[in-house]
Design an enzyme around this catalytic site. Sequence first.
Site, short mmCIF file in Angstrom:
data_model
loop_
_atom_site.label_atom_id
_atom_site.label_comp_id
_atom_site.label_asym_id
_atom_site.label_seq_id
_atom_site.Cartn_x
_atom_site.Cartn_y
_atom_site.Cartn_z
N GLY A 206 0.97 -1.23 -0.23
CA GLY A 206 0.10 -0.07 -0.02
C GLY A 206 0.82 1.22 0.13
O GLY A 206 2.05 1.15 0.37
N CYS A 207 0.14 2.47 -0.12
CA CYS A 207 1.02 3.78 -0.53
C CYS A 207 1.46 3.98 0.86
O CYS A 207 2.83 4.39 1.27
CB CYS A 207 0.03 4.70 -0.89
SG CYS A 207 -1.33 4.77 -0.37
N TYR A 208 0.62 4.36 2.03
CA TYR A 208 1.24 4.54 3.39
C TYR A 208 2.27 3.76 3.77
O TYR A 208 3.19 4.18 4.06
CB TYR A 208 0.12 4.58 4.28
CG TYR A 208 -0.81 5.75 4.05
CD1 TYR A 208 -0.59 7.11 4.28
CD2 TYR A 208 -2.18 5.42 4.07
CE1 TYR A 208 -1.33 8.15 4.02
CE2 TYR A 208 -3.14 6.51 3.86
CZ TYR A 208 -2.76 7.85 4.07
OH TYR A 208 -3.58 8.98 3.67
N THR A 210 4.29 1.79 2.03
CA THR A 210 5.64 1.93 1.36
C THR A 210 6.24 3.19 2.11
O THR A 210 7.47 3.13 2.31
CB THR A 210 5.25 2.23 -0.04
OG1 THR A 210 4.63 1.04 -0.66
CG2 THR A 210 6.44 2.56 -0.59
N SER A 211 5.71 4.38 2.19
CA SER A 211 6.37 5.60 2.71
C SER A 211 6.88 5.53 4.03
O SER A 211 7.81 6.15 4.70
CB SER A 211 5.24 6.77 2.57
OG SER A 211 4.41 6.50 3.46
#
Length: 403
Positions: A206-208, A210-211
């Site tokens: 997911g995007c969150y 990953t960051s």
Amino acid sequence: MSSLAALSSSLFNGGCSWKYQDELKVSKAGKLRIRVTSMASSSPAQSLQFADGKANKLDKLRIGVLGASGYTGSEIIRLLRNHPHFQITLMTADRKAGQSIESVFPHLVTQDLPNLVAVKDADFSAVDAIFCCLPHGTTQEIIKSLPTNLKIVDLSADFRLQDIAEYEEWYGQPHKATALQKEAVYGLTEISRKEIQNARLVANPGCYPTSVQLPLIPLIKSNLIEVRNIIIDSKSGVSGAGRGAKEANLYTEIAEGIHSYGITRHRHVPEIEQGLSEAANSKVTVSFTPHLMPMSRGMQSTIYVEMTPGVTTQDLKDHLGNYYEHEEFVVLLKNKEVPHTRHVRGSNYCLMNVFPDRIPGRAIIISVIDNLVKGASGQALQNLNLMMGIPENLGLSCLPLFP
């Protein structure tokens, strides 16, 4: 810098991507990180040799995009346009079946692409690999029914959580492809590269997560930060909520303000905690709060951590700098430079930096990505490149869009 001599007049294909890459070196010129490569011909007629040495050669690998009418689907299409070895031969969108892609995404009007079809009408014998951009819950049974010879990167959440019971708890339904769940490899590229190379099914992060995981996993593995009291404040562009029509995502609901949501119960929490717990070899619980921002794309995670005794913020920076020194897409900024989402827009980069907190013994880490690229479709393409045994940066060397 003599290595720049390797850059020839045939640098780019389609305006953005490097041509075929044989050997990778990383050079630094001030603040700019340049990926220098030795070049070889990359004409459409060139055959592709798989990295495992098998005599498996194709002029083009045929790609299917399931769920092509969503934002992550359109990003896959945009990125594949600049890929020398991948060609889209199948696109599905059940509610848009029979339509051309330009009728759904007018910005793709110049592209020669197949019309959209329903999943039930798709001919999977005409593809070699699949990007699955369908919503969670619907993905499991579709992937379970696909031919087993296909390489698959799933951008939904359906195969990210190793614990089936945890999936049911957070997503509100039982998992319907438990055997495949055991096979799936979690695809945080820079952390799990070797596992991804040998995978048939990759669960794209997911995007969150990953960051958050890119800066935290190396620090946790090296015992440089405590696994208690990790606070994560994340902000995303509205595209992170998907393309579906929702009242909460209307312009008047989002514009000129900050929209907090999923407080304590966001579905990316177990995914983040799974990765951090694996790095720590013990259970890690975090405090995570996401927010939608009045921008179309971009993501920033501001992470507050407690350092282990005797560790300084410079130690954190030095370790992250060494860990990602030879990575093209993860960049630790210098000195006190602050990462900004506008500096990664449209690119596969993750920019990060570490700052001392005013509270002794604590540090602040800022990590930024484009939620639709490194946080979704870009990382998915990076993973499929690895799975196919070709250089992982193919199709991904577009610079960020600025302003």
